[in-house]
Design a protein around this motif. Structure first.
Motif, short mmCIF file in Angstrom:
data_model
loop_
_atom_site.label_atom_id
_atom_site.label_comp_id
_atom_site.label_asym_id
_atom_site.label_seq_id
_atom_site.Cartn_x
_atom_site.Cartn_y
_atom_site.Cartn_z
N GLU A 1 53.93 -21.45 -70.79
CA GLU A 1 54.35 -20.24 -70.64
C GLU A 1 55.28 -19.78 -69.66
O GLU A 1 56.37 -19.12 -69.62
N ALA A 2 54.68 -20.29 -68.44
CA ALA A 2 55.42 -20.18 -67.15
C ALA A 2 56.95 -20.74 -67.20
O ALA A 2 58.09 -20.26 -67.01
N ALA A 3 56.97 -21.89 -67.67
CA ALA A 3 58.27 -22.69 -67.95
C ALA A 3 59.16 -21.89 -68.85
O ALA A 3 60.40 -21.65 -68.69
N ASP A 4 58.48 -21.29 -69.88
CA ASP A 4 59.50 -20.43 -70.85
C ASP A 4 60.14 -19.34 -70.20
O ASP A 4 61.27 -18.74 -70.26
N LEU A 5 59.12 -18.63 -69.42
CA LEU A 5 59.47 -17.48 -68.66
C LEU A 5 60.68 -17.75 -67.67
O LEU A 5 61.81 -16.92 -67.64
N LEU A 6 60.66 -18.85 -67.05
CA LEU A 6 61.47 -19.23 -65.89
C LEU A 6 62.97 -19.75 -66.74
O LEU A 6 63.79 -19.18 -66.30
N VAL A 7 62.91 -20.58 -68.00
CA VAL A 7 64.13 -21.26 -68.08
C VAL A 7 64.69 -20.31 -69.23
O VAL A 7 66.17 -20.03 -69.29
N VAL A 8 64.11 -19.74 -70.23
CA VAL A 8 64.53 -18.93 -71.21
C VAL A 8 64.70 -17.54 -71.07
O VAL A 8 65.79 -16.89 -71.14
N ALA B 1 57.52 -13.05 -63.43
CA ALA B 1 56.51 -13.44 -64.56
C ALA B 1 56.22 -14.57 -64.64
O ALA B 1 54.83 -15.06 -64.84
N ALA B 2 56.93 -15.54 -64.25
CA ALA B 2 56.82 -16.97 -64.39
C ALA B 2 55.79 -17.27 -63.06
O ALA B 2 54.80 -18.08 -63.08
N LEU B 3 56.16 -16.65 -62.02
CA LEU B 3 55.30 -16.93 -60.64
C LEU B 3 53.89 -16.54 -60.96
O LEU B 3 52.82 -16.83 -60.70
N CYS C 1 50.56 -29.88 -60.08
CA CYS C 1 51.86 -30.31 -59.47
C CYS C 1 53.03 -29.66 -60.39
O CYS C 1 54.04 -29.15 -59.80
N SER C 2 52.85 -29.69 -61.67
CA SER C 2 54.00 -29.09 -62.63
C SER C 2 54.07 -27.62 -62.39
O SER C 2 55.18 -26.91 -62.27
N LEU C 3 52.91 -26.89 -62.00
CA LEU C 3 52.78 -25.34 -61.63
C LEU C 3 53.56 -25.32 -60.58
O LEU C 3 54.21 -24.23 -60.42
N CYS C 4 53.37 -26.21 -59.44
CA CYS C 4 53.99 -25.84 -58.06
C CYS C 4 55.46 -26.10 -58.29
O CYS C 4 56.25 -25.29 -57.69
N VAL C 5 56.03 -26.84 -59.09
CA VAL C 5 57.38 -27.15 -59.37
C VAL C 5 57.82 -25.81 -59.92
O VAL C 5 58.99 -25.49 -59.53
N VAL C 6 57.19 -25.35 -60.79
CA VAL C 6 57.55 -23.76 -61.59
C VAL C 6 57.63 -23.07 -60.55
O VAL C 6 58.64 -22.15 -60.60
N GLN D 1 60.61 -23.15 -57.99
CA GLN D 1 61.93 -22.62 -58.69
C GLN D 1 61.87 -21.14 -58.93
O GLN D 1 62.87 -20.26 -58.50
N ALA D 2 60.79 -20.51 -59.24
CA ALA D 2 60.82 -19.00 -59.45
C ALA D 2 60.87 -18.22 -57.86
O ALA D 2 61.86 -17.33 -57.99
N LEU D 3 60.23 -18.68 -57.01
CA LEU D 3 60.36 -18.18 -55.49
C LEU D 3 61.97 -18.41 -55.01
O LEU D 3 62.43 -17.50 -54.51
N ALA D 4 62.43 -19.50 -55.36
CA ALA D 4 63.82 -19.90 -54.74
C ALA D 4 64.92 -18.91 -55.59
O ALA D 4 65.82 -18.33 -55.03
N GLU D 5 64.53 -18.56 -56.82
CA GLU D 5 65.52 -17.89 -57.60
C GLU D 5 65.42 -16.44 -57.29
O GLU D 5 66.43 -15.48 -57.30
#
Length: 300
Positions: A40-47, A53-55, A78-83, A86-90
């Motif tokens: 769900e977090a990856a979908d909120l981030l990319v799509v 909300a992704a964070l 690890c995957s949650l940290c990657v997402v 990216q969300a914080l950087a955006e």
């Protein structure tokens, strides 16, 4: 026919007997709650590009990680940290990345290599490599991390993106000389890179000092020229004032007045020498006033 059915169904007996048409096909294990939140977090981030909300979704997924199996938990974390990174950087909150990641892993030694690599690249790109200096040093010194296949790549990344830009020459030489991650060839290349970076910094400092000295000299010369210009203006103003027409008229009037006073007393024994000296003074003043220097144009 029955023997054939029995033979064909034999491999399936371990799953509870032959399958019937009315029974559903058994799939693999259902994804965990943390894995669903990760998706769900990856979908909120990319799509949806909803970074906030992704964070929040990543942070919600952290709360259920303790109930997951150890192997799956590490991968999902690890995957949650990657997402989250990216969300914080955006959202232009990249300065919070390192502290946010350490909230999940508690200590720098436990950071996954991929997460630490992203942190180094992020802070290096934003020209603040010093923020990750201590964290990477602690991670590289950990004995468990030194056996990881990603250790060499992180050591080289730390050297190129953190130590050399910060001018930490002794720390860079200690890392290259004391780490088994560098082969003999790579160690020589790394030492050469350290020496080159140190010389470039020295030349840059000497060049900046020379430029600063030239600027100071130029400023002093400019001040001196400005002073000369000011003195010239003051001198021209004084000349224009003292040799102006009203002043010459006043001077001539004073001389005539002196002549009249002396003429009213011609019997005075000092009248003749005084008149002679006065005539000489008048002649000199008239010559000075009518000289070419006094008729020069004055430039302001």
């Amino acid at each position: 026919m029955r023997s054939d059915l029995a033979t064909s169904a034999a491999p399936l007996r371990g799953l509870g007997g032959p399958l019937r048409s009315s029974e559903p096909v058994r799939a693999g294990p259902a994804p965990s709650a943390a894995a669903l939140l990760l998706e769900e977090a990856a979908d909120l981030l990319v799509v949806h590009l909803d970074f906030r909300a992704a964070l929040r979704t990543c942070e919600r997924a952290w709360q259920g990680l303790d109930e997951e199996p150890a192997g799956a938990c590490l991968e999902v974390k690890c995957s949650l940290c990657v997402v989250g990174i990216q969300a914080l950087a955006e959202m232009d909150r990249w300065r919070e990345v390192l502290s946010w990641v350490l909230q999940c892993y508690q200590v720098p030694e436990k950071l996954p290599p991929k997460v630490l690599e992203l942190c180094v690249l992020l802070y290096s790109k934003m020209r603040e490599p010093g923020a990750v200096l201590d964290t990477v040093c602690v991670w590289l010194q950990d004995a468990d991390n030194q056996g990881l296949p990603e250790y060499r790549a992180l050591a080289e990344l730390h050297l190129q993106r953190v130590l050399l830009p910060l001018g930490c020459w002794s720390e860079a030489e200690e890392l290259v000389a004391g780490s088994a991650a560098f082969s003999e060839e790579r160690r020589l290349d790394a030492l050469q890179a350290i020496s080159t970076a140190r010389q470039q910094q020295r030349h840059g400092q000497s060049g900046s000092e020379g430029t600063q000295k030239l600027n100071q000299e130029g400023s002093s010369s400019h001040k001196f020229l400005s002073l000369l210009t000011l003195l010239r203006q003051l001198w021209d103003s004084a000349v224009r004032h003292f040799f102006s027409l009203p002043f010459r008229r006043s001077l001539l009037a004073a001389l005539l007045l002196c002549l009249l006073v002396v003429r009213f007393d011609p019997a005075s024994p000092t009248s003749l020498p005084f008149l002679y000296k006065l005539a000489q003074i008048f002649h000199r003043i008239r010559k000075a006033v009518t000289s070419p220097l006094c008729r020069l144009p004055v430039h302001d």
